[in-house]
Motif scaffolding. Sequence first.
Motif, short mmCIF file in Angstrom:
data_model
loop_
_atom_site.label_atom_id
_atom_site.label_comp_id
_atom_site.label_asym_id
_atom_site.label_seq_id
_atom_site.Cartn_x
_atom_site.Cartn_y
_atom_site.Cartn_z
N TRP A 84 0.82 -1.22 0.00
CA TRP A 84 0.00 0.00 0.00
C TRP A 84 0.85 1.26 0.00
O TRP A 84 0.45 2.31 -0.47
CB TRP A 84 -0.93 -0.04 1.21
CG TRP A 84 -0.46 0.67 2.45
CD1 TRP A 84 -0.91 1.88 2.90
CD2 TRP A 84 0.52 0.25 3.40
NE1 TRP A 84 -0.27 2.23 4.05
CE2 TRP A 84 0.60 1.25 4.39
CE3 TRP A 84 1.33 -0.86 3.52
CZ2 TRP A 84 1.47 1.17 5.47
CZ3 TRP A 84 2.18 -0.96 4.61
CH2 TRP A 84 2.25 0.05 5.55
N TRP A 85 2.07 1.12 0.53
CA TRP A 85 2.95 2.27 0.60
C TRP A 85 3.26 2.80 -0.80
O TRP A 85 3.52 3.98 -0.99
CB TRP A 85 4.23 1.85 1.31
CG TRP A 85 5.00 2.99 1.85
CD1 TRP A 85 6.03 3.64 1.24
CD2 TRP A 85 4.82 3.64 3.10
NE1 TRP A 85 6.47 4.65 2.04
CE2 TRP A 85 5.76 4.67 3.19
CE3 TRP A 85 3.93 3.43 4.17
CZ2 TRP A 85 5.85 5.51 4.29
CZ3 TRP A 85 4.03 4.27 5.26
CH2 TRP A 85 4.97 5.29 5.32
N ARG A 271 -4.31 7.82 7.67
CA ARG A 271 -3.77 6.83 8.60
C ARG A 271 -4.62 5.57 8.66
O ARG A 271 -4.15 4.54 9.17
CB ARG A 271 -3.64 7.45 9.99
CG ARG A 271 -2.53 8.50 10.05
CD ARG A 271 -2.81 9.50 11.16
NE ARG A 271 -2.68 8.86 12.46
CZ ARG A 271 -1.54 8.82 13.15
NH1 ARG A 271 -0.48 9.37 12.64
NH2 ARG A 271 -1.48 8.24 14.30
N PHE A 274 -3.06 2.36 7.40
CA PHE A 274 -2.19 1.51 8.21
C PHE A 274 -2.95 0.27 8.70
O PHE A 274 -2.37 -0.79 8.84
CB PHE A 274 -1.65 2.29 9.42
CG PHE A 274 -0.58 3.28 9.06
CD1 PHE A 274 0.72 2.87 8.85
CD2 PHE A 274 -0.88 4.63 8.92
CE1 PHE A 274 1.71 3.77 8.51
CE2 PHE A 274 0.11 5.53 8.58
CZ PHE A 274 1.40 5.11 8.38
N ALA A 277 -4.28 -1.91 5.45
CA ALA A 277 -3.20 -2.62 4.76
C ALA A 277 -3.17 -4.10 5.11
O ALA A 277 -2.89 -4.93 4.26
CB ALA A 277 -1.86 -1.98 5.10
N TRP A 278 -3.47 -4.43 6.36
CA TRP A 278 -3.50 -5.85 6.71
C TRP A 278 -4.93 -6.34 6.94
O TRP A 278 -5.25 -7.50 6.69
CB TRP A 278 -2.65 -6.13 7.96
CG TRP A 278 -3.09 -5.34 9.17
CD1 TRP A 278 -2.60 -4.14 9.57
CD2 TRP A 278 -4.10 -5.69 10.13
NE1 TRP A 278 -3.24 -3.71 10.69
CE2 TRP A 278 -4.15 -4.65 11.08
CE3 TRP A 278 -4.95 -6.79 10.28
CZ2 TRP A 278 -5.03 -4.66 12.16
CZ3 TRP A 278 -5.83 -6.80 11.36
CH2 TRP A 278 -5.85 -5.75 12.27
N ARG B 18 10.61 1.41 5.56
CA ARG B 18 9.79 1.74 4.41
C ARG B 18 10.15 0.86 3.22
O ARG B 18 9.28 0.45 2.46
CB ARG B 18 9.95 3.21 4.06
CG ARG B 18 9.06 3.99 4.97
CD ARG B 18 9.24 5.44 4.97
NE ARG B 18 8.48 5.98 6.10
CZ ARG B 18 8.47 7.23 6.45
NH1 ARG B 18 9.18 8.10 5.78
NH2 ARG B 18 7.75 7.62 7.47
N LEU B 70 4.52 -4.60 10.27
CA LEU B 70 5.15 -3.43 9.64
C LEU B 70 4.27 -2.19 9.80
O LEU B 70 4.76 -1.10 10.12
CB LEU B 70 5.39 -3.73 8.16
CG LEU B 70 6.15 -2.65 7.42
CD1 LEU B 70 7.59 -2.62 7.87
CD2 LEU B 70 6.07 -2.89 5.93
N SER B 71 2.96 -2.37 9.60
CA SER B 71 2.06 -1.23 9.72
C SER B 71 2.11 -0.64 11.12
O SER B 71 2.10 0.56 11.30
CB SER B 71 0.62 -1.66 9.43
OG SER B 71 0.49 -1.99 8.08
N LEU B 74 5.29 1.34 11.43
CA LEU B 74 5.22 2.60 10.68
C LEU B 74 4.27 3.58 11.35
O LEU B 74 4.53 4.78 11.39
CB LEU B 74 4.77 2.33 9.24
CG LEU B 74 5.80 1.66 8.34
CD1 LEU B 74 5.16 1.24 7.04
CD2 LEU B 74 6.96 2.59 8.06
N LEU B 75 3.18 3.04 11.88
CA LEU B 75 2.21 3.90 12.54
C LEU B 75 2.81 4.53 13.79
O LEU B 75 2.57 5.69 14.11
CB LEU B 75 0.96 3.09 12.89
CG LEU B 75 -0.25 3.90 13.36
CD1 LEU B 75 -0.71 4.85 12.27
CD2 LEU B 75 -1.39 2.99 13.75
N ASP B 78 4.82 7.38 12.77
CA ASP B 78 4.13 8.47 12.06
C ASP B 78 3.77 9.62 12.98
O ASP B 78 3.22 9.44 14.03
CB ASP B 78 2.86 7.89 11.42
CG ASP B 78 2.44 8.74 10.26
OD1 ASP B 78 3.32 9.13 9.47
OD2 ASP B 78 1.23 9.03 10.12
#
Lengths: 888, 78
Positions: A84-85, A271, A274, A277-278, B18, B70-71, B74-75, B78
């Motif tokens: 998604w990034w 956001r 995030f 995405a999963w 990333r 990973l999310s 990253l979150l 952020d």
Amino acid sequence: MFSSNALVGFCLAYASVLFLIAFLAERRAARGQLGWLRSPIVYTLSLSVYCTGWTFYGAVGTASRSGLDYIPIYLGPSLVFFGWWLIIRKLVRIGHAQRISSIADLLSSRYGKSGAVGVVVTLLAVVGSTPYIALQLQSLTLSFTAFSAQSAEVPALGAEVTAFWLAVGLAAFAILFGTRNVDANEQHHGVVTAIAVEAVVKLVALLAVGIFVVWGIGLEGGVFGGIEASALNTDRIFTPRWVTLTFLSASAIICLPRMFQVMVVENADERHLFTAAWAFPLYLFLISLFVLPIALSGQQLLPEGSNPDLFVLSVPLSRGQDELALLAFLGGFSAATSMVIVATIALSTMISNHIVLPLWLSVNRGRTEMSGDVRNVLLTSRRASIGIVLALGYLYFRITGGSAALASIGLIAFAGVAQLLPSLIGGIYWRGATRTGALGGIGIGFLIWAYTLFLPSFEGSFLLSAGTLANGPFGLEILKPQALFGMPASDPLVHSVFWSLSLNTAAFICLSLLSTPRLLERVQGSQFVDVFRQGSGGLMLRRSATSEDLFTLAQRILGADKAHHMFASVARMQGLPSGLPRPTDDLITQLERELTGSVGAASAHAMVGQITGGGQITVEALIQMADETAQVVEYSQQLERQSKELEETAQQLRTANAQLTELSRQKDDFLSQVSHELRTPMTSIRSFSEILQETGDISSEEAQRFIGIIHQESQRLTRLLDEILDLSFLESGRVKWDLKPVALHEVVESAVASTEGLRTTQNVALKVEDAHLETPVIADFDRLAQVLINLISNAVKYGQTQNPAIRLTAHRVGPKLYLDIADNGPGISSENRERAFEKFARLDEVTLSGSAGLGLPISREIMRNLGGDLALINAAKGATFRLTLQAA
Amino acid sequence: MSDRPDLAERAFRESRKRDTAFVLPMLGLLLIVSPIVNIFAGITTVWGIPASVFYVFVVWLTLIGLTWRLSRRLLAED
């Protein structure tokens, strides 16, 4: 067992509940209590609009017919979300930054707010979605007939009639849901919430059927017992079709108008990605988990020839599980309705913004100010569009006869919208992509898709005849729709996707390279490609309009309240207490952005353009916007300049400070010199007067001598004080100068006469040369005489030698007259030259009594006040002072 | 605060994470949209489930888990 009427009743009740949920959600949103309405979970669930009636019923059919082929349909989107990034995040960011209202709007905005691109994409989306809508009608119709077949009830209605009423019902539902108003930012909180609820219903329904099949029936040999006989029994999974399906479904999740609607347009917060995405791949995972078991059990339980697309319903029905079947039916109903609602909302927005509104604008050109509320035009056209889209879907259903398998119809739609992918990806990653390239690529791809896949799907009953399909147009085998250029047509889908997308991409790239983009395209291109590198700013077009016109326009599109609110807040920002804001470029740009949210970039640009009279992008504006680094460089240069100036100022201050310190030191020296000079005669006066006072037996001769000394010293003291007073008087600038033409020789004679006594005692010869001495000069007679006397006295005092002699010579250069006084004494060493003019400077300590050392400074001060100067000049022997005078 | 890595190090770690976001879809493509899946074709079963199905779903779930991890990271940044 439920009758058809009961089913209709359930559907209506369920729809009413959904409508209530949507209504309540909208009311909450209107009150600003967004809360969970904007949660990432709701966002993720709304994405499940991807799973339609096709997914719900058709996936099982696919699994039953061709094994694992159903998996890529879910894996493709999952892969896109794992990454998604890369793409989705950028699309969402652009969507927010540019107020994008649909995928047609995105492409139109990217390619220079082009109306043509908007129209082409809209047409493609409508045509591509038509099979998809038909698919939902078909799956719903099938599910109705499945119940009828089981209940041995004579079907009250034929399939066509059922489908017709379904289409009407869905249209009404979508109009009620999606076009209640024109929202400024085109977000439909109510719809999204209802979709999220439907997402839960369809997931629960499918899981329930799956769990029942695996653990509730107890098939002999397990669910996978019949695997040897099934289509799963294959030794090759990775085939061109496998790759094509993955690719198509991955591009569909980005390009499908309804997916774009929920993913980008309805996204409330970046956001949320995030979580999605999963969570969205997990949803797809769960949806597909029991597909295969249901398909296999259906093959084992149901008689040969049963429609595998209906196994989700028919398996529970065959086991007498009516409630479970009803739940499954509602799940399928949810899947189909949610797709139709979102798709028609997305399509109607595109049709009204990119086709109806531009037409309306061109018809009403010139009288836009007077005509009514544009919002009515928008709403009406959107409602009509929903009806048209559903009518087209129904027509497709009728023409194809509702015979084809669900999955193949869905894939036709996927391949259609995938034609947008090259222009979309190119648009957000490649600055060089142009409008011509996009139009060419999409156009060619669209035509090939229609020719090789869409039209053949009618099987000869629409535009392309059966003969053309079999033998090619006019008998040209090489152009056979399903075997272009004689390519072996093992799989029409792979064949069509290969030709359409490869030529689409090639045309897109080549035409982009060959064409020159307009300025607005370049601007938008850099805004899209560099969306992460930019602040909120953007291009400011130079435009002008009256505030009243702008307000009228805003009112007609945004509605009175919203327009009033926006203009009032801008006016406040401009510092105006009341009334309309000034029509600045800022205001116009902001208004265009707000309008873009409602009517799309191209229409908003055109409408604002009508009021402002165009508005050309200047190259300066382009450079200013496109090259933010240049601004940074300029800024740092400014800083550098400023710091350089500061440095210079500091240097000047340091110099001034040094001068002040030096002056202060000189003043201290002067004071100490003065006190020292005054002390010397005072001391001798005091000591001699004490002797006279205290010593009684002093001879009168002695006393006479002492009194003579005291007299001399007091004279010296007086002279000293006179000189100091004279100097301070001169330096204060309060002297009245009596400047007038003076005959130089008179002054010289006067000075020579005054010093006669001194010269005679010291036996000094004086020679005055007559040349130029008659020249009149500008001077104060007495002061000039004072200077000459001082200089001659000095020459007598310091120029001591065997045969002392003083020479006075004058010569004239232009308006200046020089008078040199030279002695033949030891002269003044070069290091003492400048000190000679310092106060109390006694050179080499050879001084005669009576000099306080103030003569030269006083003389120089006088000469400068006369407009001339006094300096020591180089001479072969002795000291030579030069007076500079102004000739009269 | 003292053992916190310096700015350059943190920026590097961030860009590393990333980059991982780019790796996941590539990994998925390599494992599922490639001839690797053919290895599991046929009628072999794992716990009664066809090997190909088992393989695809396990890879899928693993990728979901990795993306989740990973999310979250990253979150947090952020």
